[in-house]
Design a protein around this motif. Sequence first.
Motif, PDB file in Angstrom:
ATOM      1  N   PHE A 277       0.905  -1.198   0.172  1.00  0.00           N
ATOM      2  CA  PHE A 277      -0.024   0.021   0.044  1.00  0.00           C
ATOM      3  C   PHE A 277       1.040   1.329  -0.056  1.00  0.00           C
ATOM      4  O   PHE A 277       1.718   1.426   1.033  1.00  0.00           O
ATOM      5  CB  PHE A 277      -0.829  -0.066   1.152  1.00  0.00           C
ATOM      6  CG  PHE A 277      -1.656  -1.389   1.257  1.00  0.00           C
ATOM      7  CD1 PHE A 277      -2.907  -1.261   0.341  1.00  0.00           C
ATOM      8  CD2 PHE A 277      -1.402  -2.245   2.159  1.00  0.00           C
ATOM      9  CE1 PHE A 277      -3.625  -2.238   0.455  1.00  0.00           C
ATOM     10  CE2 PHE A 277      -2.406  -3.333   2.217  1.00  0.00           C
ATOM     11  CZ  PHE A 277      -3.570  -3.491   1.434  1.00  0.00           C
ATOM     12  N   TYR A 278       0.801   2.135  -0.984  1.00  0.00           N
ATOM     13  CA  TYR A 278       1.594   3.234  -1.388  1.00  0.00           C
ATOM     14  C   TYR A 278       0.740   4.369  -0.692  1.00  0.00           C
ATOM     15  O   TYR A 278      -0.057   4.651  -1.664  1.00  0.00           O
ATOM     16  CB  TYR A 278       2.335   3.129  -2.755  1.00  0.00           C
ATOM     17  CG  TYR A 278       3.329   4.231  -2.891  1.00  0.00           C
ATOM     18  CD1 TYR A 278       3.292   5.680  -2.506  1.00  0.00           C
ATOM     19  CD2 TYR A 278       4.609   3.707  -3.190  1.00  0.00           C
ATOM     20  CE1 TYR A 278       4.133   6.424  -2.557  1.00  0.00           C
ATOM     21  CE2 TYR A 278       5.558   4.935  -3.284  1.00  0.00           C
ATOM     22  CZ  TYR A 278       5.787   5.995  -2.767  1.00  0.00           C
ATOM     23  OH  TYR A 278       6.538   6.887  -2.981  1.00  0.00           O
ATOM     24  N   LEU A 279       1.207   5.036   0.271  1.00  0.00           N
ATOM     25  CA  LEU A 279       0.235   6.361   0.673  1.00  0.00           C
ATOM     26  C   LEU A 279       0.791   7.475  -0.033  1.00  0.00           C
ATOM     27  O   LEU A 279       1.677   8.053   0.737  1.00  0.00           O
ATOM     28  CB  LEU A 279       0.077   6.345   2.132  1.00  0.00           C
ATOM     29  CG  LEU A 279      -0.291   5.013   2.764  1.00  0.00           C
ATOM     30  CD1 LEU A 279      -0.673   5.137   4.410  1.00  0.00           C
ATOM     31  CD2 LEU A 279      -1.457   4.259   2.092  1.00  0.00           C
ATOM     32  N   ALA A 280       0.400   7.924  -1.257  1.00  0.00           N
ATOM     33  CA  ALA A 280       0.912   9.204  -1.826  1.00  0.00           C
ATOM     34  C   ALA A 280      -0.363  10.337  -1.569  1.00  0.00           C
ATOM     35  O   ALA A 280      -0.604  10.549  -2.649  1.00  0.00           O
ATOM     36  CB  ALA A 280       1.382   8.738  -3.237  1.00  0.00           C
ATOM     37  N   THR A 281      -0.815  10.442  -0.459  1.00  0.00           N
ATOM     38  CA  THR A 281      -1.997  11.442  -0.291  1.00  0.00           C
ATOM     39  C   THR A 281      -1.652  11.977   1.111  1.00  0.00           C
ATOM     40  O   THR A 281      -0.566  12.200   1.532  1.00  0.00           O
ATOM     41  CB  THR A 281      -3.305  10.776  -0.189  1.00  0.00           C
ATOM     42  OG1 THR A 281      -4.225  11.629  -0.103  1.00  0.00           O
ATOM     43  CG2 THR A 281      -3.103   9.683   0.977  1.00  0.00           C
TER      44      THR A 281
END
Length: 484
Positions: A112-116
């Motif tokens: 899961f890549y959290l780019a927010t």
Amino acid sequence: MSQMVDLVIFGGTGDLSTRKLLPALYQLHRDKLAGRLRRIIATGRSDMDSATFCADAEANLVRFLPEGDWDESVWASFSERLVYARIEASQSDDYQRLAAVLDQGGAPGRLFYLATLPSLYGAICQQLQSAGSVNAASRVVLEKPLGHDLASCRQINEEVSAVFDEEAIFRIDHYLGKETVQNLLALRFGNPLFHPMWNNTFISNVQITVAEDIGVAGRGSYYADTGALRDMVQNHLLQVLSLVAMEPPASLKATDIRDEKMKVLRCLEPITTANAKERTVRGRYSAGAVSGTAVKGFLEEDAFHDADNTETFVALKASINNWRWAGVPFYLRTGKRLARSYSEIVIEYRRQPFSLFANDPQELTNKLVVHLQPEESISLHTVNKKPGLTSRLRLKPVELHLTDDSQEKHSSYDAYERLLLDALHGDQTLFMRRDEVETAWRWIDSIIEAWDENGTPVKPYNAGTMGPNAATALVAVDGRSWHE
Ligand SMILES: NC(=O)c1ccc[n+]([C@@H]2O[C@H](COP(=O)([O-])OP(=O)(O)OC[C@H]3O[C@@H](n4cnc5c(N)ncnc54)[C@H](OP(=O)(O)O)[C@@H]3O)[C@@H](O)[C@H]2O)c1
């Protein structure tokens, strides 16, 4: 995680994903390095199907890939991996739908890549867990900034740690993905030539510069509340500093390298109300010209009228209180709307105790310069005899380039390619551990407190220069100048 992995990007429609992550994934796919990756599930709040997302992604890749890298046939196979899922971070129904998509795909690994927004990281992790999407083979990548100060960073770490073990958390700093930053380890620990001289007996000072010619337009209220110290020094500059200054690690394993970086951060002398005036400079760009184009000042940008206590430039004199570095200043500087965009580390060696040469000016010291951007290379500044039939031996500067041709090719890989690949393979070496990030925030918090208590002014500098005059004075009082 030796099994197949589904990558889920939160913020899959955002700027970072569009300009950096999707191009990096495309390149990994093209170079057949993404064998372990099954699907890329991009998420955003818009209601659209995967075909619409793919059409946008195609147009953006054409725009943001380096020239000549777009290839229809690569895109045809890459796009088969792309899936779009609408997710509003607070809506549990959306996570149930995502869980169904993940289950259908059947890839056991999940990244899961959290780019927010970092304020959403804790909630996203909790929702993923409640929806049953987090399994033993799941990992999470966290984009910077990790908080605004130590307290908010701790809160994010607590929330994420409630769902993922530290071994499954990948805190990204894209500077660590640069080929030349990693090459520092090879340079320092692979060359008997450099290692014995990597200390305060031989090195007089270290300079780390991250200069940008762009302004802050388009970064909204984020930059007004952040400033250069939090935005750049807390992460990129301190990470680079710790790699330059660390002791030889017990091995090249992630834990051993991170242990040594951590010791450096713990040895940083606090900057407090008592010494902040001599150790720090804050600046803010006024109108000027960059590369011949007139640009507005920071306070004239729409979002920043009231941000008169926000610095767009900072210069610091840091001290590392240990046996290797006592007495060696580490000068750090970073800023926006400077004369040009470049990042470099300069290791300046001490002068010899006595000079035999008539023309031996101060600027002819030996320096090792590690260029991080725009080009990635390493050069050693030495002196030679000035050629000719002159009656006296005279010196001239000579630069030795320590970069070979094959290295230049690899340097052209984007840092995000390296970091995405490592995260897919579960290698944490180039990611920041919780204690590193929190220790860095503690040091930064002390500077901000000192600025608040001292009422430290933000000094103006003209856009297109290298910052306020006070930054020149910061090193000049030590009889030095910035390497330009
Ligand atoms: N941009 C960069 O170069 C860069 C560099 C380093 C670090 N970062 C970090 O990366 C993160 C993303 O930056 P960015 O520049 O890509 O931001 P951005 O362009 O504003 O994109 C934000 C993304 O988050 C999604 N989003 C926002 N609120 C949401 C919510 N409530 N629920 C679900 N999704 C939501 C947006 O979806 P919609 O499209 O549907 O609104 C969009 O995909 C930030 O933490 C930033 O600090 C960015």
